[in-house]
Design a protein around this motif. Structure first.
Motif, mmCIF file in Angstrom:
data_model
loop_
_atom_site.group_PDB
_atom_site.id
_atom_site.type_symbol
_atom_site.label_atom_id
_atom_site.label_comp_id
_atom_site.label_asym_id
_atom_site.label_seq_id
_atom_site.Cartn_x
_atom_site.Cartn_y
_atom_site.Cartn_z
ATOM 1 N N MET A 7 -164.884 0.486 7.562
ATOM 2 C CA MET A 7 -165.315 -0.662 6.807
ATOM 3 C C MET A 7 -165.685 -0.214 5.395
ATOM 4 O O MET A 7 -166.222 0.858 5.198
ATOM 5 N N ARG A 8 -165.404 -1.054 4.458
ATOM 6 C CA ARG A 8 -165.705 -0.748 3.062
ATOM 7 C C ARG A 8 -167.050 -1.352 2.676
ATOM 8 O O ARG A 8 -167.351 -2.490 3.005
ATOM 9 N N PHE A 9 -167.837 -0.570 1.958
ATOM 10 C CA PHE A 9 -169.092 -1.048 1.392
ATOM 11 C C PHE A 9 -168.938 -1.049 -0.121
ATOM 12 O O PHE A 9 -168.579 -0.040 -0.713
ATOM 13 N N PHE A 10 -169.204 -2.185 -0.749
ATOM 14 C CA PHE A 10 -168.997 -2.371 -2.176
ATOM 15 C C PHE A 10 -170.234 -2.003 -2.981
ATOM 16 O O PHE A 10 -171.360 -2.223 -2.540
ATOM 17 N N SER A 11 -170.005 -1.503 -4.186
ATOM 18 C CA SER A 11 -171.083 -1.373 -5.162
ATOM 19 C C SER A 11 -171.160 -2.704 -5.908
ATOM 20 O O SER A 11 -170.242 -3.531 -5.842
ATOM 21 N N LEU B 191 -168.386 -19.450 -1.260
ATOM 22 C CA LEU B 191 -169.508 -18.582 -0.922
ATOM 23 C C LEU B 191 -168.946 -17.314 -0.282
ATOM 24 O O LEU B 191 -168.232 -17.396 0.721
ATOM 25 N N VAL B 192 -169.240 -16.166 -0.904
ATOM 26 C CA VAL B 192 -168.616 -14.905 -0.500
ATOM 27 C C VAL B 192 -169.689 -13.831 -0.344
ATOM 28 O O VAL B 192 -170.589 -13.710 -1.176
ATOM 29 N N ASP B 193 -169.572 -13.044 0.718
ATOM 30 C CA ASP B 193 -170.422 -11.872 0.927
ATOM 31 C C ASP B 193 -169.561 -10.615 0.871
ATOM 32 O O ASP B 193 -168.429 -10.607 1.363
ATOM 33 N N PHE B 194 -170.135 -9.572 0.280
ATOM 34 C CA PHE B 194 -169.518 -8.248 0.204
ATOM 35 C C PHE B 194 -170.368 -7.306 1.047
ATOM 36 O O PHE B 194 -171.582 -7.229 0.840
ATOM 37 N N HIS B 195 -169.755 -6.577 1.962
ATOM 38 C CA HIS B 195 -170.495 -5.565 2.698
ATOM 39 C C HIS B 195 -171.009 -4.526 1.702
ATOM 40 O O HIS B 195 -170.280 -4.099 0.802
ATOM 41 N N ALA B 196 -172.250 -4.136 1.876
ATOM 42 C CA ALA B 196 -172.846 -3.140 0.987
ATOM 43 C C ALA B 196 -173.876 -2.345 1.775
ATOM 44 O O ALA B 196 -174.233 -2.697 2.904
ATOM 45 N N GLU C 185 -174.572 1.618 -3.361
ATOM 46 C CA GLU C 185 -173.494 2.564 -3.650
ATOM 47 C C GLU C 185 -172.298 2.290 -2.741
ATOM 48 O O GLU C 185 -172.461 1.954 -1.577
ATOM 49 N N PRO C 186 -171.093 2.438 -3.286
ATOM 50 C CA PRO C 186 -169.906 2.207 -2.450
ATOM 51 C C PRO C 186 -169.744 3.299 -1.412
ATOM 52 O O PRO C 186 -170.144 4.435 -1.628
#
Length: 134
Positions: A1-5, A83-88, A129-130
Motif C-alpha cells: 500500500m502506498r502512503f502519501f506525503s 471527497l478524497v482520502d489519501f493513505h498516509a 512522510e511517504p
C-alpha cells in the motif's frame, strides 16, 4: 500500500479538481433521476422511465470510468461529489490526508475511523512522510 506525503497529495489536487469538476454535474443528475425513479415505486415501466433508467446507468458508468483511475492510484473516493482520502502515516500511525472539492490544497488529516467530521488541520507537512510497501 502506498502512503502519501502532503506534497505528493497536493500534486494531485489539479487532477482531482478537474476530474470532479466534470463528474459533479453527472452525480447531481444521477441523484435527481434516482429520486424520480424511487418516487415511481413499483409502477409499470414506461418508455420514459426506461429512458431515465438507461440515462442513470450510462451516467454511473461514466462516473466509474472517471473515478476508477484515481482509485488505481491508491486514492479512496469517499464521495463521488468530491471527497478524497489519501493513505498516509503520521509517525507510525496510519491516517488519512483529506481533500474536498473546492479546496486549493490538502490541508487536513483524520484518523482512519474518524471520517470527515474528525478532520484536523495539518500543522506540519513533515509529519506525513511517504512510504512505499509492496
Amino acid at each position: 500500500m502506498r502512503f502519501f506525503s502532503v506534497e505528493e497529495a497536493n500534486r494531485l489536487v489539479p487532477l482531482l479538481s478537474s476530474t470532479f469538476g466534470r463528474v459533479r454535474p453527472w452525480v447531481e443528475r444521477v441523484q435527481k433521476l434516482a429520486e424520480v425513479l424511487d418516487a415511481l415505486g413499483s409502477a409499470p415501466e414506461t418508455l420514459e422511465t426506461r429512458a431515465q433508467r438507461e440515462e442513470r446507468e450510462s451516467l454511473l458508468e461514466r462516473i466509474r470510468g472517471e473515478l476508477g483511475p484515481l482509485q488505481e492510484m491508491g486514492l479512496e473516493i469517499k464521495g463521488a461529489d468530491g471527497l478524497v482520502d489519501f493513505h498516509a502515516r503520521r509517525g507510525e500511525e496510519p491516517v488519512y490526508l483529506c481533500w474536498r472539492f473546492g479546496e486549493a490544497s490538502v490541508t487536513h488529516w483524520h484518523d482512519l475511523q474518524a471520517g470527515f467530521s474528525g478532520r484536523r488541520p495539518i500543522e506540519s507537512p513533515d509529519d506525513f512522510e511517504p512510504t512505499y510497501l509492496s
